[in-house]
Scaffold this motif. Structure first.
Motif, short mmCIF file in Angstrom:
data_model
loop_
_atom_site.label_atom_id
_atom_site.label_comp_id
_atom_site.label_asym_id
_atom_site.label_seq_id
_atom_site.Cartn_x
_atom_site.Cartn_y
_atom_site.Cartn_z
N THR A 162 90.90 51.54 52.78
CA THR A 162 91.95 52.43 53.26
C THR A 162 92.24 53.48 52.21
O THR A 162 92.38 53.16 51.02
CB THR A 162 93.24 51.64 53.56
N THR A 190 94.96 56.35 51.16
CA THR A 190 96.35 56.74 51.38
C THR A 190 96.70 57.89 50.44
O THR A 190 96.46 57.81 49.24
CB THR A 190 97.31 55.57 51.12
N ARG A 204 97.46 57.90 55.89
CA ARG A 204 96.36 57.02 55.51
C ARG A 204 95.21 57.15 56.49
O ARG A 204 95.39 57.55 57.64
CB ARG A 204 96.83 55.57 55.45
N ASP A 242 91.70 54.80 57.59
CA ASP A 242 90.90 53.59 57.45
C ASP A 242 89.43 53.94 57.65
O ASP A 242 89.02 54.42 58.72
CB ASP A 242 91.33 52.54 58.49
N GLN A 289 95.10 57.15 46.98
CA GLN A 289 95.15 55.74 46.62
C GLN A 289 94.13 54.98 47.49
O GLN A 289 94.11 55.11 48.70
CB GLN A 289 96.56 55.20 46.85
N THR A 323 92.43 51.30 48.60
CA THR A 323 92.61 49.85 48.66
C THR A 323 91.46 49.24 49.44
O THR A 323 90.91 49.85 50.35
CB THR A 323 93.95 49.48 49.34
N ASN A 345 90.82 45.72 51.43
CA ASN A 345 91.47 44.51 51.98
C ASN A 345 92.87 44.32 51.38
O ASN A 345 93.29 43.21 51.07
CB ASN A 345 90.61 43.28 51.70
N GLY A 346 93.59 45.43 51.16
CA GLY A 346 94.94 45.38 50.63
C GLY A 346 95.02 45.38 49.12
O GLY A 346 96.12 45.53 48.57
N SER A 347 93.90 45.20 48.41
CA SER A 347 93.89 45.19 46.94
C SER A 347 93.69 46.62 46.45
O SER A 347 92.76 47.31 46.86
CB SER A 347 92.78 44.30 46.40
N MET A 348 94.59 47.06 45.53
CA MET A 348 94.52 48.42 45.03
C MET A 348 93.36 48.54 44.04
O MET A 348 93.18 47.70 43.16
CB MET A 348 95.83 48.82 44.35
N LEU A 349 92.56 49.62 44.18
CA LEU A 349 91.42 49.88 43.32
C LEU A 349 91.72 51.05 42.39
O LEU A 349 92.64 51.83 42.64
CB LEU A 349 90.18 50.19 44.17
#
Length: 299
Positions: free
Chosen positions: A174, A176, A203, A205, A224, A226, A228-232
């Motif tokens: 994703t 954002t 955002r 996807d 920003q 991410t 699977n919800g984890s910020m990279l």
């Protein structure tokens, strides 16, 4: 008036960019809302461009980028329109920021001289008492025999660093926007998955089944990412625009996990003339002029 006279007047007194873009839009029977949907430029900015009111736009650089997108949507020469829009935007006066005078602190709030002297005396007394207490402690320790306790060395095993869990090479990526930012997402066949200006909080996807999705973005630090919800980590520092950067789940996971990036199919070389980052959204100074030179050299 003959056609030659009208042509001479158009050369000597060219119409504003906003009038030409509005006329092109009306000839195609399009509404301003349709232009906004195609370019992702806010409607208020499109209205300001058609009204030649560049003071309502964030900056001349943004104005040039918006005009490019507008001209491309209605089939006009974006290089000529961008050049004329830059001239008009630089001639438009902009409001200067209003500065407020610095407020000097109230002298009555400053501690009085007597209070300062009393505080200094109290601090000195504390220091003297502390010195006397340490001195008496040393005297008492010298008069008594010290207790000697044999020391035993105990080996302490070194702490093993815990390995961070590896990211999954599949899942949902994703993007954002944390600020207004231009971006284009496309696959290995150069098919556009997303193109436009993302507003803060908007955002996108990335389709999980896309073939080697990649991105061109002017300010990667405003995006920003991410998985699977984890910020990279950010895709770039924002000092310059980036392009052809993989944003697929497998490529991002391999980068974070310190693994070799999976081999990707080369991007199709056809129809690449519209994938360059608009200079209005490039992070490095001078990118606008270099993009104009590239556009002017196109056949």
């Amino acid at each position: 008036m003959t056609e030659a006279e009208r042509g001479d007047n158009a050369t000597l007194f060219p119409q504003p960019v906003g009038d030409r873009l509005r006329a092109a839009r009306e000839r195609q029977g399009m509404t301003l809302a349709e232009i906004g949907a195609r370019t992702r430029v806010p409607l208020r900015h499109l209205e300001a461009i058609e009204g030649s009111n560049y003071s309502l736009l964030p900056s001349p650089t943004y104005a040039v980028g918006f005009v490019r997108a507008y001209a491309r949507a209605v089939g006009e020469d974006e290089v000529v329109m961008a050049r004329d829009a830059r001239v008009e935007a630089l001639k438009t006066p902009r409001e200067k920021p209003q500065y407020q005078p610095y407020e000097i602190a109230d002298p009555t709030r400053v501690p009085s001289r007597g209070l300062v002297i009393a505080a200094a005396g109290l601090g000195l007394a504390i220091v003297v008492l502390a010195i006397l207490w340490f001195a008496t402690g040393l005297i008492r320790s010298e008069g008594s025999a010290p207790d000697v306790t044999p020391s035993v060395a105990v080996a302490v095993p070194a702490a093993q660093p815990s390995a961070a869990p590896a990211l999954s090479a599949t899942g949902q990526v994703t993007l954002t926007a944390t600020d207004e930012v231009w971006a284009r997402v496309y696959d290995a066949a150069n098919e556009t998955l997303y193109l436009g200006t993302m507003k803060p909080g908007e955002r996108f996807d990335v389709p999980p089944g896309a073939n080697n999705p990649m991105i061109n973005v002017g300010r990667p630090d405003k995006l920003q990412v991410t998985l699977n919800g984890s910020m990279l980590p950010p895709l770039g520092t924002g000092e310059r625009a980036i392009k052809d950067v993989p944003v697929g789940a497998a490529a991002l996971a391999a980068k974070v996990n310190g693994q070799p990036t999976p081999a990707a199919a080369p991007v199709a070389a056809t129809q690449r003339t519209d994938t360059a980052v608009p200079p209005a959204f490039a992070g490095a100074p001078g990118a606008d002029a270099s993009a104009d030179r590239r556009d002017a050299a196109r056949p």
